[in-house]
Write a protein that holds these residues in place. Structure first.
Motif, PDB file in Angstrom:
ATOM      1  N   LEU A 202      23.861  42.833  29.360  1.00 25.84           N
ATOM      2  CA  LEU A 202      24.318  43.491  29.876  1.00 25.84           C
ATOM      3  C   LEU A 202      24.526  44.394  30.853  1.00 25.84           C
ATOM      4  O   LEU A 202      24.800  44.608  32.225  1.00 25.84           O
ATOM      5  CB  LEU A 202      25.785  42.992  29.512  1.00 25.84           C
ATOM      6  N   SER A 203      24.374  45.542  30.464  1.00 31.11           N
ATOM      7  CA  SER A 203      24.012  46.522  31.366  1.00 31.11           C
ATOM      8  C   SER A 203      22.599  47.146  31.952  1.00 31.11           C
ATOM      9  O   SER A 203      22.571  47.446  33.244  1.00 31.11           O
ATOM     10  CB  SER A 203      24.322  48.159  30.799  1.00 31.11           C
ATOM     11  N   GLU A 204      21.545  46.188  31.367  1.00 33.73           N
ATOM     12  CA  GLU A 204      20.596  45.952  32.527  1.00 33.73           C
ATOM     13  C   GLU A 204      20.253  44.683  33.111  1.00 33.73           C
ATOM     14  O   GLU A 204      19.407  44.771  34.200  1.00 33.73           O
ATOM     15  CB  GLU A 204      19.370  45.297  30.981  1.00 33.73           C
ATOM     16  N   ALA A 205      21.685  43.712  32.923  1.00 32.83           N
ATOM     17  CA  ALA A 205      21.934  42.725  34.728  1.00 32.83           C
ATOM     18  C   ALA A 205      22.378  43.639  35.610  1.00 32.83           C
ATOM     19  O   ALA A 205      22.246  43.091  36.432  1.00 32.83           O
ATOM     20  CB  ALA A 205      22.224  41.029  33.508  1.00 32.83           C
ATOM     21  N   VAL A 206      23.016  44.443  35.288  1.00 31.80           N
ATOM     22  CA  VAL A 206      24.026  44.902  36.345  1.00 31.80           C
ATOM     23  C   VAL A 206      23.250  45.330  37.926  1.00 31.80           C
ATOM     24  O   VAL A 206      23.598  44.314  39.049  1.00 31.80           O
ATOM     25  CB  VAL A 206      24.787  45.904  36.349  1.00 31.80           C
ATOM     26  N   LYS A 250      25.473  33.924  44.236  1.00 32.40           N
ATOM     27  CA  LYS A 250      25.916  33.998  41.658  1.00 32.40           C
ATOM     28  C   LYS A 250      25.558  34.727  41.358  1.00 32.40           C
ATOM     29  O   LYS A 250      26.246  35.167  40.754  1.00 32.40           O
ATOM     30  CB  LYS A 250      24.209  32.590  42.100  1.00 32.40           C
ATOM     31  N   SER A 251      24.996  35.536  41.925  1.00 34.74           N
ATOM     32  CA  SER A 251      25.549  36.683  41.655  1.00 34.74           C
ATOM     33  C   SER A 251      26.904  37.795  42.089  1.00 34.74           C
ATOM     34  O   SER A 251      27.279  38.631  40.836  1.00 34.74           O
ATOM     35  CB  SER A 251      24.237  38.131  42.421  1.00 34.74           C
ATOM     36  N   MET A 252      27.483  37.362  42.441  1.00 35.85           N
ATOM     37  CA  MET A 252      29.285  37.781  42.794  1.00 35.85           C
ATOM     38  C   MET A 252      29.464  36.844  41.283  1.00 35.85           C
ATOM     39  O   MET A 252      30.632  38.163  40.633  1.00 35.85           O
ATOM     40  CB  MET A 252      29.662  36.800  43.937  1.00 35.85           C
ATOM     41  N   LEU A 253      29.254  36.011  41.299  1.00 34.66           N
ATOM     42  CA  LEU A 253      30.128  35.480  40.191  1.00 34.66           C
ATOM     43  C   LEU A 253      29.453  36.142  38.658  1.00 34.66           C
ATOM     44  O   LEU A 253      30.336  36.029  38.061  1.00 34.66           O
ATOM     45  CB  LEU A 253      29.984  34.312  40.518  1.00 34.66           C
ATOM     46  N   PHE A 254      28.507  35.875  39.018  1.00 30.12           N
ATOM     47  CA  PHE A 254      27.289  37.102  37.953  1.00 30.12           C
ATOM     48  C   PHE A 254      28.089  38.235  37.370  1.00 30.12           C
ATOM     49  O   PHE A 254      28.633  38.950  35.784  1.00 30.12           O
ATOM     50  CB  PHE A 254      26.143  36.433  37.482  1.00 30.12           C
ATOM     51  N   THR A 258      29.550  39.474  34.477  1.00 30.22           N
ATOM     52  CA  THR A 258      30.142  40.933  33.089  1.00 30.22           C
ATOM     53  C   THR A 258      30.453  42.041  33.256  1.00 30.22           C
ATOM     54  O   THR A 258      30.780  42.097  32.267  1.00 30.22           O
ATOM     55  CB  THR A 258      28.229  41.725  33.980  1.00 30.22           C
ATOM     56  N   ALA A 259      31.139  41.985  34.361  1.00 35.20           N
ATOM     57  CA  ALA A 259      32.755  42.840  34.490  1.00 35.20           C
ATOM     58  C   ALA A 259      33.564  42.778  33.296  1.00 35.20           C
ATOM     59  O   ALA A 259      33.970  43.701  32.497  1.00 35.20           O
ATOM     60  CB  ALA A 259      33.119  42.940  36.121  1.00 35.20           C
ATOM     61  N   LEU A 260      33.730  41.349  32.995  1.00 36.19           N
ATOM     62  CA  LEU A 260      34.631  40.898  32.358  1.00 36.19           C
ATOM     63  C   LEU A 260      34.205  41.119  30.793  1.00 36.19           C
ATOM     64  O   LEU A 260      34.740  41.969  30.214  1.00 36.19           O
ATOM     65  CB  LEU A 260      34.848  39.757  32.200  1.00 36.19           C
ATOM     66  N   ARG A 261      32.794  41.769  31.050  1.00 37.92           N
ATOM     67  CA  ARG A 261      32.297  42.082  29.376  1.00 37.92           C
ATOM     68  C   ARG A 261      32.117  43.330  29.068  1.00 37.92           C
ATOM     69  O   ARG A 261      31.914  43.853  27.687  1.00 37.92           O
ATOM     70  CB  ARG A 261      30.800  41.108  28.894  1.00 37.92           C
ATOM     71  N   MET A 262      32.264  43.975  30.409  1.00 36.88           N
ATOM     72  CA  MET A 262      31.165  45.646  30.119  1.00 36.88           C
ATOM     73  C   MET A 262      33.466  46.136  30.897  1.00 36.88           C
ATOM     74  O   MET A 262      32.881  47.724  30.803  1.00 36.88           O
ATOM     75  CB  MET A 262      30.867  45.985  30.924  1.00 36.88           C
ATOM     76  N   GLY A 263      34.114  45.903  30.342  1.00 36.18           N
ATOM     77  CA  GLY A 263      35.008  46.543  30.776  1.00 36.18           C
ATOM     78  C   GLY A 263      35.364  46.861  32.065  1.00 36.18           C
ATOM     79  O   GLY A 263      36.459  48.362  32.680  1.00 36.18           O
ATOM     80  N   GLY A 264      34.983  46.803  32.791  1.00 36.03           N
ATOM     81  CA  GLY A 264      35.101  46.611  34.607  1.00 36.03           C
ATOM     82  C   GLY A 264      33.715  46.738  35.085  1.00 36.03           C
ATOM     83  O   GLY A 264      32.252  46.675  35.028  1.00 36.03           O
ATOM     84  N   TYR A 265      33.923  46.465  36.599  1.00 39.39           N
ATOM     85  CA  TYR A 265      32.538  46.536  38.119  1.00 39.39           C
ATOM     86  C   TYR A 265      32.387  47.958  37.671  1.00 39.39           C
ATOM     87  O   TYR A 265      32.505  49.101  37.407  1.00 39.39           O
ATOM     88  CB  TYR A 265      33.071  46.293  38.544  1.00 39.39           C
ATOM     89  N   PHE A 273      33.190  42.439  47.251  1.00 40.23           N
ATOM     90  CA  PHE A 273      31.940  41.484  46.144  1.00 40.23           C
ATOM     91  C   PHE A 273      33.183  41.322  45.068  1.00 40.23           C
ATOM     92  O   PHE A 273      32.870  41.453  43.870  1.00 40.23           O
ATOM     93  CB  PHE A 273      31.075  42.739  45.740  1.00 40.23           C
ATOM     94  N   GLN A 274      34.253  42.580  44.849  1.00 45.33           N
ATOM     95  CA  GLN A 274      35.108  42.549  43.157  1.00 45.33           C
ATOM     96  C   GLN A 274      36.120  40.981  43.438  1.00 45.33           C
ATOM     97  O   GLN A 274      37.061  41.453  44.000  1.00 45.33           O
ATOM     98  CB  GLN A 274      35.243  43.170  43.217  1.00 45.33           C
ATOM     99  N   LEU A 275      35.990  40.106  42.034  1.00 43.57           N
ATOM    100  CA  LEU A 275      36.541  39.181  42.201  1.00 43.57           C
ATOM    101  C   LEU A 275      38.346  39.580  41.549  1.00 43.57           C
ATOM    102  O   LEU A 275      37.899  40.129  40.921  1.00 43.57           O
ATOM    103  CB  LEU A 275      36.218  38.362  41.528  1.00 43.57           C
TER     104      LEU A 275
END
Length: 699
Positions: A202-206, A250-254, A258-265, A273-275
């Motif tokens: 996830l951190s690499e995807a950001v 698509k990047s906004m959604l992903f 990713t933020a949900l799994r990492m604890g934040g944006y 851009f934050q949902l």
């Protein structure tokens, strides 16, 4: 003197006239020498008339008409490159993939350096779609040749990466996507992030998602000539998406997932851009009312009380995996495959429980090969002692054929259950195949029944749409539409599509079902849509988005053998990547709700499934996501499994075999729960919170 001048002037004038006439005659002669004759002139005019007509039909979405017109033009000019290219793309849009490949190769024979022909050839050969002939190696060669012609384009690298994704080659896919990203491609950057997301890096995807959004924000600021504001983030409803907007949404959604799994944006991400975090639909884990054994295989399932003990057992099948029979024992399932005589059966696309011999015990029909390839379907007879026997050949059902699905119904009213299969046609098999049950065997009766068809059929559903007491049939064809066959009562069917108002159901659609959504006693028809990924994402992010195309289509039965489309009025003009729909009364209020099971055959999309609530037969409202807005999946189907106790049924989801294990969704078993709380997830400030609703919980 004066007379001499007059004579001289007359002579000069006559000489000028003669010279002019001679030049004109010579010019006309030259023009006649180079101008086409009458026949050639007519040929050229006819070519352009056919070509322009084909282009008009293509832009209107009439790909069958366009293909016919392009072929007409090519008879007059067989080497016209644009004509060949657009014929190939029109055939691809119709799902005629083998013919499209042939046309692209014809174009390459004329112009081996045609990058667009190489690109479309590679796309067609790598497409995982019903009726497609997948050849990854030839597709790879086409993309590589395209790269040799133009080394500075990102498109072929993106396509090569997608092809690697579909084969589960994650690192090879990353390599290709990174090359595309190196060219500054927003699409390349998104797919880098997507692949890393699948790998849980996830951190690499950001950073990849951030790069897309940075480019998106920069472009929006330039376009808006000022500071980016919240209203500038999402495109206006009704406006087509640009390539950058597709990657941006698509990047906004992903990035949210990713933020949900990492604890934040990540720090510094612009507020727009934050949902908004979704209020919980899953307040506590709730398993199905009985658990499957650990390590239970994924795939499609069929509930079947094969031993008549009053408990609903479960058979699970899937491509490339062994069939498993799970016997219900109280509050759990125990595997009983070998004892039931089903050990060694594998690579099954879907299964059906049907009592073909009317002995009161459910038999088993196993279908190969699904939407791709071909295989031998299998019929297993229930021996009424807890075991099954293979009776495929004895019952006349042997033979290799492409089968996507089947329907079991008594079409001739003789009290015996007949079999109808749908799939891709070939030289020996129709796309629709009717096998009449004559007691001791099945006899193919397709041609006699008037059901012979070419192309690729993907689904069938039976229902008495005109209430004449005879089972009618709706068959859904990939890309080209659906056909309503009215049962004539004499062993024959007649095409009633046009007179019933069901013409023009084209596009990417996998599933159709008859059900009575408004409780007027007449079966209505729902045909799902499989929208492009970016359109499904746009639907998730824009509650107000109401597209004109790529939606499910609902047809209300007016009686007297006709339907009217009510998609928009019923609130179903939304885009989903639906593989299957399950009509089910979730909250037991007497109105049939809809579960759209969303996913794909390939590895190129993730999205949650969705439940829509039936509001008293007037409209459907998005109710909640499955497993949740923040829990994307990719499901190829689902099955309702009756609960052991009174209450809502369980739902067994079949995960996409390519990405299921990566997501932990190879097999999910949920229970539909009574209404609790629900909310609508939106971009910040864009929509109000939702109203109370049910939750569908993950075990």
């Amino acid at each position: 003197m004066k007379r001499s001048l007059i004579v001289l002037a007359v002579v000069v004038a006559l000489a000028f006239i003669v010279i002019t006439v001679v030049k004109r005659i010579a010019s006309d002669a030259d023009r006649e020498a180079v101008a086409p004759g009458g026949a050639e002139k007519q040929r050229i005019q006819s070519f352009w008339a056919a070509y322009n007509r084909a282009n008009t039909l293509r832009t209107q979405g009439d790909f069958a008409g366009a293909a016919a017109a392009y072929r007409e033009a090519l008879q007059l000019n067989p080497a016209h490159e644009d004509c060949l290219y657009y014929l190939g793309t029109s055939l691809e849009e119709r799902g005629d993939y083998a013919q499209a490949v042939e046309i692209f190769r014809q174009l390459l024979a004329i112009n081996p350096s045609s990058g667009r022909a190489l690109g479309e050839l590679g796309n067609t050969l790598s497409l995982l779609a019903p009726g497609a002939s997948v050849d990854y190696e030839q597709a790879r060669q086409a993309f590589l040749q395209n790269i040799q012609i133009n080394r500075e384009q990102a498109g072929p690298f993106v396509r090569l990466g997608m092809m690697e994704l579909d084969q589960g080659h994650w690192e090879a896919a990353l390599e290709k996507f990174r090359v595309a990203a190196g060219f500054g491609s927003p699409d390349g950057n998104f797919w880098v992030g997507y692949t890393l997301f699948l790998q849980k890096k996830l951190s690499e995807a950001v950073p990849s998602f951030r790069k897309v959004l940075d480019t998106y924000a920069h472009e929006r600021k330039i376009t808006g000539r000022g500071v980016l504001s919240e209203g500038d983030v999402l495109p206006a409803p009704g406006k087509p998406l640009t390539a950058l907007e597709k990657a941006g949404l698509k990047s906004m959604l992903f990035l949210h997932w990713t933020a949900l799994r990492m604890g934040g944006y990540p720090a510094g991400l612009p507020h727009e851009f934050q949902l908004r975090p979704r209020t919980s639909l899953e307040t506590a884990p709730l398993p199905a009312d009985a658990r499957l054994p650990l390590g239970a295989s994924g795939g499609r399932a069929v509930p079947i009380d094969f031993d008549k003990d009053g408990h609903m057992d479960l058979i699970v099948v899937g491509p490339g995996q062994p069939l498993k029979l799970y016997r219900r024992e109280g509050e759990k399932y125990a595997e009983g495959t070998e004892v039931a005589g089903l050990k060694g059966v594998s690579d099954i696309w879907t299964a059906y429980a049907t009592d073909y011999d009317s002995d009161g015990y459910p038999d088993l029909y196993l279908v190969r090969s699904g939407f791709l390839g071909s295989g031998q379907n299998l019929l297993y007879h229930n021996n009424r002692n807890g075991t099954f026997s293979n009776v495929t050949a004895a019952m006349g059902l042997e033979g290799i054929r492409a089968t996507a699905g089947a329907c079991f119904f008594d079409f001739d009213g003789d009290g015996r259950t007949d079999l109808l299969e749908v799939g891709a046609s070939d030289r020996e098999h129709s796309a629709v195949r009717l096998y009449r049950n004559v007691g001791d065997r099945f006899v193919e009766s397709t041609l006699a029944a008037g059901l012979s068809a070419s192309g690729t059929a993907v689904d069938c559903t039976a229902g008495d749409f005109n209430r004449d007491g005879k089972a009618d049939l709706f068959v859904l064809f990939w890309q080209t539409g659906g056909v309503l066959y009215a049962n004539q009562g004499n062993g024959k069917f007649a095409d009633a599509t046009a007179q019933a108002g069901l013409s023009g159901i084209r596009g990417r659609r996998f599933n159709a079902v008859f059900f009575d959504y408004d409780k007027d006693g007449l079966p209505d028809l729902l045909v799902t849509g499989h929208a492009p990924f970016e359109e499904a994402v746009r639907t998730l992010l824009q509650p107000e988005y109401r597209p004109a195309g790529n939606t499910p289509r609902l047809f209300h039965n007016k009686g007297h053998g006709s339907f009217e489309e009510v998609t928009a009025e019923a609130g179903l003009n939304r885009c989903y990547g639906t593989m299957q729909v399950l009509p089910v009364d979730v909250d037991s209020d007497g109105w049939t709700d809809l579960l759209f099971v969303n996913g794909s055959q390939d590895a190129q999309r993730l999205e949650p499934s969705v439940v829509l609530r039936n509001v008293k037969g007037k409209k459907f409202q998005e109710w909640f996501y499955v497993p949740g807005f923040g829990s994307p999946g990719n499901f190829i189907g689902a099955t309702l499994v009756p609960s052991a106790r009174s209450g809502p049924p369980n739902v067994f989801f079949a995960g996409n075999p390519i990405v299921g294990n990566k997501l932990g969704t190879s097999a999910l078993f949920f229970q539909l729960q009574a209404p609790q709380t629900s909310a609508t997830h939106t971009r910040q400030g864009s929509a109000p919170k939702g109203s109370p609703g049910p939750a569908l919980r993950k075990p």
